[in-house]
Design a protein around this motif. Structure first.
Motif, PDB file in Angstrom:
ATOM      1  N   THR A   5       0.839  -1.188   0.000  1.00  7.54           N
ATOM      2  CA  THR A   5       0.000   0.000   0.000  1.00  7.54           C
ATOM      3  C   THR A   5       0.869   1.230   0.000  1.00  7.54           C
ATOM      4  O   THR A   5       1.839   1.340   0.744  1.00  7.54           O
ATOM      5  N   CYS A  33       0.228   4.956   0.681  1.00  9.87           N
ATOM      6  CA  CYS A  33      -0.873   5.797   1.172  1.00  9.87           C
ATOM      7  C   CYS A  33      -0.893   7.123   0.428  1.00  9.87           C
ATOM      8  O   CYS A  33       0.106   7.834   0.357  1.00  9.87           O
ATOM      9  N   GLU A  34      -2.046   7.409  -0.122  1.00 10.79           N
ATOM     10  CA  GLU A  34      -2.236   8.686  -0.804  1.00 10.79           C
ATOM     11  C   GLU A  34      -2.826   9.656   0.209  1.00 10.79           C
ATOM     12  O   GLU A  34      -3.964   9.504   0.643  1.00 10.79           O
ATOM     13  N   ALA A  48     -13.782  16.697   0.867  1.00  9.29           N
ATOM     14  CA  ALA A  48     -14.341  16.687  -0.483  1.00  9.29           C
ATOM     15  C   ALA A  48     -13.411  15.936  -1.424  1.00  9.29           C
ATOM     16  O   ALA A  48     -13.858  15.139  -2.267  1.00  9.29           O
ATOM     17  N   LEU A  73     -11.279  13.597  -0.628  1.00 10.41           N
ATOM     18  CA  LEU A  73     -11.331  12.166  -0.297  1.00 10.41           C
ATOM     19  C   LEU A  73     -12.582  11.533  -0.916  1.00 10.41           C
ATOM     20  O   LEU A  73     -12.512  10.466  -1.543  1.00 10.41           O
ATOM     21  N   ALA A  74     -13.713  12.196  -0.753  1.00  7.11           N
ATOM     22  CA  ALA A  74     -14.957  11.667  -1.319  1.00  7.11           C
ATOM     23  C   ALA A  74     -14.793  11.465  -2.826  1.00  7.11           C
ATOM     24  O   ALA A  74     -15.186  10.424  -3.374  1.00  7.11           O
ATOM     25  N   ALA A  75     -14.185  12.445  -3.471  1.00  3.04           N
ATOM     26  CA  ALA A  75     -14.004  12.363  -4.926  1.00  3.04           C
ATOM     27  C   ALA A  75     -13.124  11.170  -5.287  1.00  3.04           C
ATOM     28  O   ALA A  75     -13.436  10.399  -6.209  1.00  3.04           O
ATOM     29  N   ARG A  76     -12.040  10.986  -4.545  1.00  5.36           N
ATOM     30  CA  ARG A  76     -11.114   9.877  -4.840  1.00  5.36           C
ATOM     31  C   ARG A  76     -11.798   8.522  -4.608  1.00  5.36           C
ATOM     32  O   ARG A  76     -11.612   7.580  -5.383  1.00  5.36           O
ATOM     33  N   LEU A  77     -12.566   8.422  -3.530  1.00  8.96           N
ATOM     34  CA  LEU A  77     -13.229   7.140  -3.226  1.00  8.96           C
ATOM     35  C   LEU A  77     -14.207   6.775  -4.341  1.00  8.96           C
ATOM     36  O   LEU A  77     -14.337   5.603  -4.709  1.00  8.96           O
ATOM     37  N   ILE A  78     -14.861   7.769  -4.870  1.00  5.45           N
ATOM     38  CA  ILE A  78     -15.831   7.499  -5.936  1.00  5.45           C
ATOM     39  C   ILE A  78     -15.095   7.201  -7.245  1.00  5.45           C
ATOM     40  O   ILE A  78     -15.419   6.239  -7.943  1.00  5.45           O
ATOM     41  N   GLU A 104     -12.166   5.892  -7.630  1.00  3.58           N
ATOM     42  CA  GLU A 104     -11.537   4.567  -7.578  1.00  3.58           C
ATOM     43  C   GLU A 104     -12.565   3.465  -7.377  1.00  3.58           C
ATOM     44  O   GLU A 104     -12.215   2.317  -7.104  1.00  3.58           O
ATOM     45  N   VAL A 146     -14.342   2.732  -4.941  1.00  2.00           N
ATOM     46  CA  VAL A 146     -14.366   2.115  -3.618  1.00  2.00           C
ATOM     47  C   VAL A 146     -15.796   2.129  -3.095  1.00  2.00           C
ATOM     48  O   VAL A 146     -16.233   1.201  -2.416  1.00  2.00           O
ATOM     49  N   ILE A 147     -16.521   3.208  -3.449  1.00  2.00           N
ATOM     50  CA  ILE A 147     -17.951   3.256  -3.094  1.00  2.00           C
ATOM     51  C   ILE A 147     -18.751   3.700  -4.302  1.00  2.00           C
ATOM     52  O   ILE A 147     -18.203   4.232  -5.256  1.00  2.00           O
ATOM     53  N   ALA A 189      -2.856   2.183   5.112  1.00  2.00           N
ATOM     54  CA  ALA A 189      -4.004   2.829   4.468  1.00  2.00           C
ATOM     55  C   ALA A 189      -3.744   3.075   2.988  1.00  2.00           C
ATOM     56  O   ALA A 189      -2.605   3.285   2.568  1.00  2.00           O
ATOM     57  N   ARG A 190      -4.808   3.042   2.210  1.00  2.00           N
ATOM     58  CA  ARG A 190      -4.722   3.390   0.788  1.00  2.00           C
ATOM     59  C   ARG A 190      -4.908   4.901   0.643  1.00  2.00           C
ATOM     60  O   ARG A 190      -4.269   5.537  -0.173  1.00  2.00           O
ATOM     61  N   LEU A 202     -17.122  14.975   5.477  1.00  2.00           N
ATOM     62  CA  LEU A 202     -17.108  13.790   4.617  1.00  2.00           C
ATOM     63  C   LEU A 202     -18.508  13.190   4.500  1.00  2.00           C
ATOM     64  O   LEU A 202     -18.961  12.809   3.419  1.00  2.00           O
ATOM     65  N   GLU A 219     -20.528  15.478   2.223  1.00  2.00           N
ATOM     66  CA  GLU A 219     -20.090  15.374   0.831  1.00  2.00           C
ATOM     67  C   GLU A 219     -20.551  14.052   0.216  1.00  2.00           C
ATOM     68  O   GLU A 219     -21.121  14.018  -0.879  1.00  2.00           O
ATOM     69  N   LEU A 220     -20.299  12.954   0.924  1.00  2.00           N
ATOM     70  CA  LEU A 220     -20.694  11.643   0.391  1.00  2.00           C
ATOM     71  C   LEU A 220     -22.204  11.538   0.310  1.00  2.00           C
ATOM     72  O   LEU A 220     -22.756  10.989  -0.650  1.00  2.00           O
ATOM     73  N   ARG A 263     -23.282  13.334  -2.770  1.00  2.00           N
ATOM     74  CA  ARG A 263     -22.829  12.633  -3.985  1.00  2.00           C
ATOM     75  C   ARG A 263     -23.565  11.308  -4.190  1.00  2.00           C
ATOM     76  O   ARG A 263     -23.772  10.874  -5.317  1.00  2.00           O
TER      77      ARG A 263
END
Ligand SMILES: Cc1cc2nc3c(=O)[nH]c(=O)nc-3n(C[C@H](O)[C@H](O)[C@H](O)COP(=O)(O)OP(=O)(O)OC[C@H]3O[C@@H](n4cnc5c(N)ncnc54)[C@H](O)[C@@H]3O)c2cc1C
Ligand SMILES: Nc1ncnc2c1ncn2[C@@H]1O[C@H](COP(=O)(O)O)[C@@H](O)[C@H]1O
Lengths: 260, 347
Positions: free
Chosen positions: A233, A235-236, A248, A250-255, A257, A259-260, B322-323, B337, B340-341, B344
């Motif tokens: 891993t 870590c970004e 914001a 983080l939310a963008a990256r999770l979507i 990639e 992940v969610i 962590a990733r 968070l 925001e989530l 979205r």
């Protein structure tokens, strides 16, 4: 009450455990009493303090396992017994439960046997139920509280912690109880306790002494032990000039990639 | 041909546990490799309907036992039924989902049949007609392969969320047979049952948001004047913090977890604890908030698919696994968070 508590000696949980040429090593990390078993010892002591009687700590292992028993003695156990025999090597839980059940039988009229939830080295969590099955006693596992104990009527009631909630179970004595850490907070050995434990004799029983003539053999083999593949891993660290901006991003990256 | 491979379906209030379905999938693979049909064993109330679901998910036949003495799960009684069924069938492989009920059940069956148990299996292969199972030991610091060269049946407890869940096929059918349900006298008695406060179960959850000791660390929150005890103040703050953790979990349809430090300090009950002496979880997404990442905590969540760390301290060890990481105060990051989530994801 005649109470027994089964304790195993294991490497410290903070140890770095490695394997080389199939041999497991934990460097110079100390061997300790299995952390789960400290809860079992504590519960055994509290039971004795409330109802009288004595607590015997029991372990199967090499001579060095006496150290784990000394910890139990220092916490306040009255006696300790080590079962050790060169004929036992790499025992699986079927072997351990055979030996412990025989040793418990030799200890006489036992009312209660406490176990930890699992050993932190093998992580199996089978032994308590297997000893109960061999002795024909009820097994109360995942015990989070002893809610009632009636030495006169010879019954015990425990609250068991299951995935879906708490189950209250009553059983006649003698019984086997395997505890979780919710049940109590283990005490630290006192200075006096440590001194007493260092002088206490710990008898060592061979298989023959507990009435086992032929050493039980493991049915399990462990043909290979290996380090788990390293999870790579990187870590970004999500950047942003405020917590809101970071959230914001983080939310963008999770979507992005998925992940969610 | 008589089945040699058996799968046990753990169920609760007539509901099959997700891990049971995954275990059908795993057992199906073993059955195919050994050229055997797959038989499902179901014990307890509503066994019949659980058996039908088992067949729809891939079992070829089912064996059920339902009797008054089997109303509540009691390992002693269930083991007696299961051991007899396996013995009569000459079973060679017996797989169970690893749940809070089945470990004890498998342990007792193993004594009855003088065989071994491989708990928490995460992989297996069939080699010369025998199963070679892989499982973690030393809290996942090492892996071991386990085999039972002589003893039968080979008992495997299959860890949840590792094997894929087979799709049901409503058109699948197969025989549902009755098992001998006689258990004699059962010593223990279930007095009552108190379900936990609902929510998503930690071990089944696809998303977990976890809080650590950091969750109480917000000096700007002032507890009401009647709370004077320092420990009570800390718990009061932690409750505010865990509310933020819970809100994020709710947006993601996930469960709430905790570190041992959070449990020991009385913020949340032990049933929330993730780690070596708590639950071992493997969700798709694990968000650690105010958790430093001690080795014993990592032991319980290391295999999560994606780990996100939110921590004030950029040097916290949790960032090593962590990733994605956010260096910041969880009191600021979490609400932002969740918001925001929430927008979205349309919640
Ligand atoms: C035998 C044994 C078994 C154990 N089993 C387990 C187990 O099963 N599970 C487990 O978790 N632990 C277990 N432990 C304990 C483990 O060693 C650690 O003590 C524990 O995990 C620490 O919990 P924590 O990360 O919440 O607390 P800490 O280590 O105190 O970390 C708190 C973190 O929060 C951060 N922080 C503080 N304030 C904020 C804020 N406002 N915003 C963001 N971040 C903040 C800090 O930077 C810090 O990194 C075990 C220990 C032993 C000896
Ligand atoms: N060698 C041993 N000697 C004494 N007790 C043991 C031994 N191995 C296991 N136990 C007990 O059984 C429990 C469960 O261990 P295990 O089934 O090995 O995970 C432990 O917490 C101990 O209480």
């Amino acid at each position: 009450m005649n109470i027994v508590v089964c304790v195993k000696q294991t490497p410290d949980t903070a140890a770095t455990v490695t394997v080389q040429d199939g041999k497991v090593s934990w460097g110079d990390a100390p061997l300790v009493i299995n952390p789960w078993d400290e809860f079992a010892v504590e519960q055994a002591l509290r039971t004795k303090e409330a109802h009288g009687g004595k607590v015997t700590a029991l372990s199967l292992g090499p001579e060095a396992a006496k150290e784990a028993l000394k910890h139990a003695l220092a916490m306040g156990c009255d006696e300790a017994v080590l079962v050790s025999d060169p004929a036992i090597s790499a025992p699986d839980s079927l072997v351990v439960s055979t030996v412990l059940a025989a040793a418990i039988a030799k200890l006489g009229e036992v009312d209660l046997v406490f176990f930890g939830r699992q050993a932190v080295d093998s992580d199996t969590g089978l032994t308590g139920a297997q000893v109960a099955r061999r002795l024909g006693w009820p097994s109360l596992s995942l015990a989070a509280a002893v809610t009632a104990l009636d030495p006169g009527a010879k019954t015990i009631t425990v609250a068991r912690m299951l995935d879906e909630g708490r189950q209250e179970v009553k059983a006649p004595l003698p019984a086997v109880v395997s505890v979780t850490k919710e049940i109590c907070e283990p005490r630290y050995p006192s200075f006096m306790g440590i001194r007493k434990a260092s002088k206490a004799p710990i008898p060592v029983w061979s298989l023959a002494e507990i009435g086992i003539s032929a050493a039980p053999q493991s049915v399990l083999t462990w043909p290979e032990v290996f380090a788990p593949p390293k999870i790579e891993t990187q870590c970004e660290i999500v950047a942003g000039d405020s917590a809101v901006a970071k959230a914001a991003a983080l939310a963008a990256r999770l979507i992005e990639e998925k992940v969610i | 041909m008589a089945a040699k491979v058996f799968v046990y379906l753990d169920h609760f209030n007539g509901q099959i546990l997700p891990a049971s379905l995954e275990t059908i999938g795993a057992a199906k693979t073993a059955a195919a490799a050994l050229g055997s049909p797959l038989a499902a064993l179901v014990v307890g109330p509503e066994a019949q309907s659980v058996a039908i679901q088992a067949i729809q998910h891939g079992a070829d036949e089912a064996w059920v036992a339902d009797a008054a003495e089997l109303k509540d799960f009691r390992a002693e009684a269930y083991a007696t039924v299961v051991s007899k069924a396996l013995k009569d069938a000459g079973a060679e492989v017996f797989m169970l989902p690893a749940t809070s009920r089945t470990r004890e059940l498998a342990a007792m069956v193993a004594v009855d049949l003088a065989t071994g148990v491989a708990p928490d299996v995460v992989a297996f292969e069939v080699k010369d007609g025998k199963l070679l199972a892989t499982r973690p030991v030393y809290a996942g610091k090492l892996m071991t392969k386990v085999m039972m060269p002589q003893a039968l049946p080979q008992i495997l407890l299959i860890r949840g969320r590792v094997f894929p869940r087979p799709e049901p096929d409503a058109a699948r059918s197969g025989p549902v047979n009755k098992l001998d349900a006689a258990v004699g006298t059962v010593k223990s008695e279930v007095l009552g049952y108190k379900p936990s406060d609902g929510g998503v179960s930690l071990t089944d959850a696809g998303v977990i948001v976890s809080g650590g000791r950091g969750v109480s660390n917000n000096p700007s929150l002032t507890p009401p004047a009647e709370i004077t005890d320092e420990r009570e103040k800390e718990i009061w703050r932690a409750q505010k913090g865990f509310e933020l953790v819970r809100q994020l979990a709710a947006v993601l349809g996930g469960a709430v977890g905790a570190s041992r430090a959070a449990v020991d300090a009385g913020y949340v009950p032990y049933s929330f604890q993730v780690g070596q002496t708590g639950k071992v979880v493997s969700p798709d997404l694990y968000i650690a908030c105010g958790v430093s990442g001690a080795i014993q905590h990592l032991a319980g969540m290391r295999t999560s698919k994606t780990i996100v760390a939110i921590n004030k301290d950029s040097e916290a060890p949790i960032f090593k696994v962590a990733r994605f990481g956010v260096v910041g105060d969880l009191y600021e990051v979490l609400p932002a968070l969740a918001k925001e989530l929430g927008s979205r994801l349309g919640k």
